[in-house]
Design an enzyme around this catalytic site. Structure first.
Site, short mmCIF file in Angstrom:
data_model
loop_
_atom_site.label_atom_id
_atom_site.label_comp_id
_atom_site.label_asym_id
_atom_site.label_seq_id
_atom_site.Cartn_x
_atom_site.Cartn_y
_atom_site.Cartn_z
N CYS A 2 0.86 -1.18 0.00
CA CYS A 2 0.00 0.00 0.00
C CYS A 2 0.89 1.22 0.00
CB CYS A 2 -0.84 0.05 1.27
SG CYS A 2 -1.92 -1.37 1.46
N ARG A 27 1.53 1.50 -5.97
CA ARG A 27 1.69 0.57 -4.84
C ARG A 27 0.38 -0.11 -4.47
NH1 ARG A 27 6.40 1.38 -2.00
NH2 ARG A 27 5.48 0.19 -0.32
N TRP A 75 -3.92 -1.56 -1.33
CA TRP A 75 -3.90 -2.83 -2.06
C TRP A 75 -4.36 -3.85 -1.03
CZ3 TRP A 75 -3.43 -4.41 -6.95
CH2 TRP A 75 -3.13 -5.75 -7.19
N ASN A 101 0.75 0.21 6.34
CA ASN A 101 1.15 -0.71 5.28
C ASN A 101 1.84 -1.89 5.96
OD1 ASN A 101 2.08 -1.91 2.92
ND2 ASN A 101 3.87 -0.58 2.79
N GLY A 102 1.44 -3.10 5.63
CA GLY A 102 2.03 -4.28 6.28
C GLY A 102 0.93 -5.18 6.81
N GLU A 477 5.82 -19.32 -23.23
CA GLU A 477 5.64 -18.06 -22.50
C GLU A 477 6.74 -17.06 -22.90
OE1 GLU A 477 3.85 -16.16 -21.06
OE2 GLU A 477 4.98 -14.95 -19.66
N LYS A 481 6.29 -13.30 -24.67
CA LYS A 481 6.90 -12.06 -24.16
C LYS A 481 7.59 -11.30 -25.29
CE LYS A 481 5.46 -11.85 -20.24
NZ LYS A 481 4.32 -12.48 -20.73
N GLU A 484 4.88 -9.77 -27.72
CA GLU A 484 4.02 -8.67 -27.27
C GLU A 484 4.79 -7.41 -26.94
OE1 GLU A 484 1.69 -9.81 -23.85
OE2 GLU A 484 3.37 -10.85 -22.94
N HIS A 500 9.22 -32.69 -37.49
CA HIS A 500 7.99 -33.11 -38.17
C HIS A 500 7.45 -32.00 -39.08
CE1 HIS A 500 7.89 -36.82 -35.90
NE2 HIS A 500 8.29 -36.08 -34.86
N LYS A 602 -4.14 -4.10 -19.96
CA LYS A 602 -3.76 -4.93 -18.80
C LYS A 602 -4.82 -5.95 -18.47
CE LYS A 602 -1.06 -6.09 -15.43
NZ LYS A 602 0.01 -6.98 -15.90
C1 F6R Z 1 0.79 -11.38 -21.33
C2 F6R Z 1 -0.40 -11.05 -20.56
C3 F6R Z 1 -1.72 -11.58 -20.99
C4 F6R Z 1 -2.51 -12.04 -19.76
C5 F6R Z 1 -3.91 -12.51 -20.15
C6 F6R Z 1 -4.67 -12.99 -18.94
O1 F6R Z 1 1.95 -10.82 -20.76
O2 F6R Z 1 -0.32 -10.33 -19.59
O3 F6R Z 1 -1.58 -12.62 -21.91
O4 F6R Z 1 -1.81 -13.08 -19.13
O5 F6R Z 1 -4.60 -11.46 -20.75
O6 F6R Z 1 -4.81 -11.96 -18.00
P1 F6R Z 1 -5.15 -12.24 -16.49
O7 F6R Z 1 -4.02 -12.97 -15.88
O8 F6R Z 1 -5.36 -10.88 -15.89
O9 F6R Z 1 -6.41 -13.06 -16.49
#
Ligand code: F6R
Length: 607
Positions: A2, A27, A75, A101-102, A477, A481, A484, A500, A602
């Site tokens: 937080c 935070r 948070w 915070n904590g 994965e 990265k 994207e 194959h 996000k």
């Molecule tokens: C990639 C990424 C996305 C999320 C996906 C699921 O770096 O962030 O592929 O992993 O959109 O999102 P959450 O985890 O929020 O359900």
């Protein structure tokens, strides 16, 4: 995590107070509030759920008037995201207000004790006990500093606390044990903050408090003391050399890098999750007729890693399905169980798949980072991963923590099924426990080298990312990265799949990143190295992430990075760190918008 802030000054402090928590929003940002002591000696608290700007608009935070105040951006850890749980918290007679915070680990015992004495609690938080404890001690001491000290010495757990009181309207009180707290020393005001973002717009002179220290701050002076011994401590003023924007990122140029570097802590937090939650999920999986692991994007790859770990540690086959495909694949009945993974807890595809499963009577578990999110409210059991806010659109630390949690669930399943002996369990647990140390080591020792490689090969337009077994989801994965954040095509593939079809593409213009297991994992190691030979035989380029110093001289790798030897179940995680860094540095070389890549959001709350 937080954000705490406090200001005492010559002018009305409500505008800078709100600005300070806006700067701390990274935070935690589920709710926020301010407490201001006005000229008539009364404390006004304004708070609500939402971002600082939203709450300010609704509650008029900046309209409070006073020369001393505290503020908080939350948070949620103890208690849901509600207005009542939002800080600041007040004592019964509204004479003490505090933010924290904590985690106060003995808050239940304190709450019971105080409730018996007649204190009325309005929230579910651990923090509120602090306000009531202050009031209670003041009734006997009649002295604010003694009251503060007695309170601090009663609290167990971790805390950074800021407090104001009507009994001493010219001072701010704060203290620190394990959670961060900094003083800002200004010309016509003094400040406190969880970090220097709280006051960097107003002063660059700061004092970092150490554990067991408390400070009493007035508009033109301050004193720092130790709350165990009570002695005064001379503190050095440090000049901050960065600007507000950078310091929000803790000195890192991007949230992505900051969050990559926060992974040792995210792992520790995942390892600290109470075993009872892990056990509950493990036994539910073992009792259910059919289980599915669900996620989408990165969390699908986390789920796929789970599929491998459940098979290898517990001999349980739990298929991973991309949430958006779930309706077309899953065979759902009342005896089914769905384990969903989601950082945000709001992703439409995963939420929708869960609703579908629930409607058919299946039970559900979710591993989620955001407290109080839709997914966590929908499922029967939530494992709260506690990775802290992830601001960069790309998931790094949250996904990493989920992988650790799935390892813990798989281990517990293996133990329940008696597949894993106590000795083997100890070895795996030791490997997990030591992982944060190795992750820090890799971050510290290898990032310069990864940066050089990224710069050298940032012009490459196509990569093949190859891995076998557990290394396959890591390859997928890692490739995501790269795609994207750097907008560079990287195709993740099982190394055995190569011959194959795809191998037809390999020539001297083709670039592959191979995730090589340690030699102890003999069969996987040899098969993977066989793949490396196949590429080399066709003049392909190979970048190897591996664990064998001797292999560096084999002539099979055009470039390689050798990692420290770790327990075999955690070995792929060190490679994931390298791959995250490779994507990050490729993106910075290509001047991409690292924290907000084009076309991405996000939390994807649409179909
Ligand atoms: C990639 C990424 C996305 C999320 C996906 C699921 O770096 O962030 O592929 O992993 O959109 O999102 P959450 O985890 O929020 O359900």
């Amino acid at each position: 995590m937080c954000g705490i802030s406090g200001i005492i000054g010559l002018q009305n402090i409500s505008n800078p107070l709100v600005a300070s928590i806006r700067n701390l929003e990274y935070r935690g940002y589920d709710s926020c509030g301010v407490a201001v002591l006005n000229g008539r000696g009364k404390i006004t608290v304004k708070k609500n759920i939402g971002s600082v700007d939203e709450v300010n608009e609704g509650e008029k935070l900046t309209k409070s008037k006073g020369f001393v105040g505290i503020a908080h951006t939350r948070w949620a850890t103890h208690g849901r995201v509600t207005k009542a749980n939002t800080h600041p918290h007040l004592s019964c007679h509204k004479e003490f207000a505090c933010v924290h915070n904590g985690i106060i680990s003995n808050y239940r015992a304190l709450k019971n004790l105080l409730a018996k004495k007649g204190h009325k609690f309005l929230s579910e938080t651990d923090t509120e006990v602090i306000a009531h404890l202050l009031e209670d001690f003041y009734n006997t001491t009649g002295n604010v500093e003694k009251t503060f000290l007695k309170t601090l010495n009663k609290l167990e757990g971790t805390f950074a606390i800021a407090m104001i009181t009507t009994f001493d309207s010219d001072r701010l009180y704060c203290a620190k044990k394990e959670s961060p707290l900094i003083l800002g020393i200004g010309d016509d005001a003094n400040y406190i903050g969880s970090d220097s973002n709280a006051f960097i717009d107003f002063t660059k002179n700061s004092i970092v408090l150490d554990d067991f220290e408390y400070a009493i701050v007035s508009k033109d002076s301050y004193v720092v003391k130790n709350f165990n011994q009570g002695n005064i401590i001379e503190k050095e003023i440090t000049r901050i050399h960065w600007d507000a924007e950078m310091s929000q990122k803790g000195g890192y140029p991007h949230y992505m890098l900051k969050e990559i570097y926060e992974q040792p802590q995210a792992i520790i937090n995942a390892l600290n999750i109470d075993q009872k939650h892990i056990k509950k999920a493990a036994s539910r999986i073992l009792k259910s007729e059919k289980n599915y692991l669900l996620g989408v994007g990165t969390t699908y790859y986390v789920a796929l890693l789970g599929e491998y770990v459940f098979s290898s540690m517990a001999q349980s086959f739990v298929p991973a399905i991309s949430s958006d495909e779930f309706k077309h694949l899953g065979e759902i009945s009342k005896k089914a169980h769905v384990v969903a993974l989601s950082q945000s807890g709001e992703t439409y595809d995963t939420l929708n798949a869960l609703k579908y499963a629930k409607n058919k009577g299946a039970c559900s578990t979710a591993i989620v980072n955001v407290i109080g999110s839709s997914i966590s409210r929908l499922v029967d059991q939530t494992i709260q991963q506690g990775s802290g806010p992830e601001i960069c659109v790309l998931s790094t630390k949250a996904a990493f923590a989920q992988m650790i949690i799935l390892n813990r669930v798989a281990l517990e399943m293996g133990v329940i099924k008696k597949i894993i002996s106590p000795a083997k369990k100890n070895i795996i647990e030791k490997g997990l426990k030591e992982l944060p140390k190795y992750v820090s080591q890799v971050l510290n020792e290898k990032s310069g080298f990864v940066h050089t490689i990224a710069k050298r090969y940032s012009h490459i337009k196509n990569w093949l990312y190859l891995g076998r077994g557990l290394y396959y989801p890591i390859a997928l994965e890692s490739a995501l990265k790269m795609k994207e954040v750097a907008y560079i095509h990287a195709e993740g593939m099982p190394a055995g799949f190569l011959k194959h079809g795809t191998i037809a593409m390999i020539d001297s213009d083709h670039y592959a990143l191979v995730f090589v297991p340690p030699k102890e994992d003999r069969e996987l190691y040899e098969l993977t190295m066989g793949g490396v030979e196949e590429i080399k035989a066709r003049n392909g380029f190979v970048l190897g992430f591996h664990f064998e110093p001797k292999d560096s001289k084999s002539g099979l790798f055009n470039e390689d990075i050798v990692l420290p030897k770790v327990e075999k179940h955690v070995a792929p995680f060190l490679q994931l760190i390298l791959a995250q860094l490779l994507s990050y540095f490729t993106a910075t070389t290509l001047k991409r918008n690292v924290d907000r890549p084009r076309s991405l959001a996000k939390s994807v709350t649409v179909a």
